[in-house]
Write a protein that holds these residues in place. Structure first.
Motif, PDB file in Angstrom:
ATOM      1  N   UNK A 231       0.831  -1.208   0.000  1.00 40.91           N
ATOM      2  CA  UNK A 231       0.000   0.000   0.000  1.00 40.91           C
ATOM      3  C   UNK A 231       0.860   1.250   0.000  1.00 40.91           C
ATOM      4  N   UNK A 232       1.956   1.206   0.796  1.00 40.79           N
ATOM      5  CA  UNK A 232       2.862   2.361   0.820  1.00 40.79           C
ATOM      6  C   UNK A 232       3.494   2.585  -0.550  1.00 40.79           C
ATOM      7  N   UNK A 233       3.918   1.448  -1.184  1.00 39.17           N
ATOM      8  CA  UNK A 233       4.516   1.590  -2.513  1.00 39.17           C
ATOM      9  C   UNK A 233       3.498   2.127  -3.514  1.00 39.17           C
ATOM     10  N   UNK A 234       2.266   1.618  -3.425  1.00 43.85           N
ATOM     11  CA  UNK A 234       1.217   2.112  -4.324  1.00 43.85           C
ATOM     12  C   UNK A 234       0.951   3.587  -4.077  1.00 43.85           C
ATOM     13  N   UNK A 235       0.933   3.967  -2.784  1.00 42.42           N
ATOM     14  CA  UNK A 235       0.715   5.376  -2.445  1.00 42.42           C
ATOM     15  C   UNK A 235       1.840   6.239  -2.995  1.00 42.42           C
ATOM     16  N   UNK A 236       3.085   5.732  -2.868  1.00 39.97           N
ATOM     17  CA  UNK A 236       4.225   6.482  -3.408  1.00 39.97           C
ATOM     18  C   UNK A 236       4.110   6.627  -4.921  1.00 39.97           C
ATOM     19  N   UNK A 237       3.687   5.516  -5.586  1.00 44.55           N
ATOM     20  CA  UNK A 237       3.536   5.602  -7.041  1.00 44.55           C
ATOM     21  C   UNK A 237       2.439   6.588  -7.419  1.00 44.55           C
ATOM     22  N   UNK A 238       1.341   6.572  -6.651  1.00 45.24           N
ATOM     23  CA  UNK A 238       0.255   7.520  -6.931  1.00 45.24           C
ATOM     24  C   UNK A 238       0.735   8.947  -6.729  1.00 45.24           C
ATOM     25  N   UNK A 239       1.492   9.161  -5.636  1.00 43.67           N
ATOM     26  CA  UNK A 239       2.024  10.503  -5.384  1.00 43.67           C
ATOM     27  C   UNK A 239       2.972  10.929  -6.497  1.00 43.67           C
ATOM     28  N   UNK A 240       3.832   9.976  -6.937  1.00 37.38           N
ATOM     29  CA  UNK A 240       4.770  10.292  -8.012  1.00 37.38           C
ATOM     30  C   UNK A 240       4.017  10.603  -9.303  1.00 37.38           C
ATOM     31  N   UNK A 241       2.973   9.788  -9.582  1.00 35.61           N
ATOM     32  CA  UNK A 241       2.172  10.038 -10.785  1.00 35.61           C
ATOM     33  C   UNK A 241       1.469  11.387 -10.690  1.00 35.61           C
ATOM     34  N   UNK A 242       0.965  11.692  -9.492  1.00 31.67           N
ATOM     35  CA  UNK A 242       0.289  12.978  -9.314  1.00 31.67           C
ATOM     36  C   UNK A 242       1.273  14.130  -9.487  1.00 31.67           C
ATOM     37  N   UNK A 243       2.500  13.951  -8.920  1.00 33.19           N
ATOM     38  CA  UNK A 243       3.506  15.001  -9.065  1.00 33.19           C
ATOM     39  C   UNK A 243       3.878  15.191 -10.535  1.00 33.19           C
TER      40      UNK A 243
END
Length: 219
Positions: free
Chosen positions: A128-140
């Motif tokens: 979940x943390x990795x997915x959240x990081x990927x989502x944050x990176x995609x959002x950035x």
């Protein structure tokens, strides 16, 4: 008769009855602290019974041969009774030990299951943390792309404004050129008319000169 032996005998009979009652009671108790306490009391009572058996044995052997045989026969019965009680207590202790082992196994299994659950939960949390990081990176990245797009649109808008301004200026130049063409055309027409006028004047002057010369020469 030996009063000492009979005294030990009465005490043992009371202990035997007490042991039988406690064995029956312990077998009906639920597994746990109560049964463990009852087993501890049974073992303590068995120790007391063993002490009484040894005392009766010593007392019986110290009696006259005619009495010794009778008391030793009773003692054998009491020893058999005590061995029977010991087997019952041992059976209860073994059952309790097996139950405790099963509970330990269940606890171990529960602990292992809990450990597995914690590991799965930890792995799920990491995913979940990795997915959240990927989502944050995609959002950035999306925000950066959006900012870049806005910057490009602003540049295009400025270029459009510049082109429109240049077009307006060129349109003004075209108007000026058209006006200049009109002026030049008008001037050209005027010059053409002036040429005809000058030519006509020159022609008139030439005719006048010819006429004057002719008039002078003829007179």
């Amino acid at each position: 008769m030996s009063e000492v032996f009979e005294g030990y005998e009465r005490q043992y009979c009371e202990l035997s009855v007490n042991l039988s009652r406690k064995c029956t009671s312990a077998s009906t108790l639920p597994d746990g602290a109560q049964r463990n306490q009852q087993l501890a009391e049974l073992n303590a009572t068995l120790d007391e019974a063993d002490v009484l058996i040894r005392k009766m044995d010593l007392e019986a052997r110290s009696l006259q041969p005619s009495l010794k045989v009778t008391f030793l026969a009773k003692l054998r019965e009491y020893k058999a009774d005590l061995n029977k009680l010991k087997k019952e207590v041992k059976k209860l202790a073994l059952a309790n030990s097996n139950q405790a082992s099963q509970e330990d196994l269940l606890e171990a299994g529960a602990y292992a299951a809990s450990t597995n659950q914690r590991e799965r939960l930890s792995m799920s949390t990491e995913r979940l943390d990795r997915s959240t990081d990927r989502v944050r990176e995609s959002r950035r990245t999306a925000l950066e792309t959006e900012e870049l797009g806005i910057s490009i649109l602003e540049d295009l808008h400025q270029q459009r404004e510049t082109l429109l301004s240049s077009h307006i200026k060129l349109h003004g130049v075209d108007d000026a050129i058209d006006k200049s063409k009109k002026i030049l055309s008008s001037m050209s027409k005027r010059m053409s008319r002036n040429k005809w006028i000058v030519g006509a004047v020159i022609g008139v002057l030439v005719l006048a000169i010819i006429f004057i010369l002719y008039f002078k020469l003829s007179h």
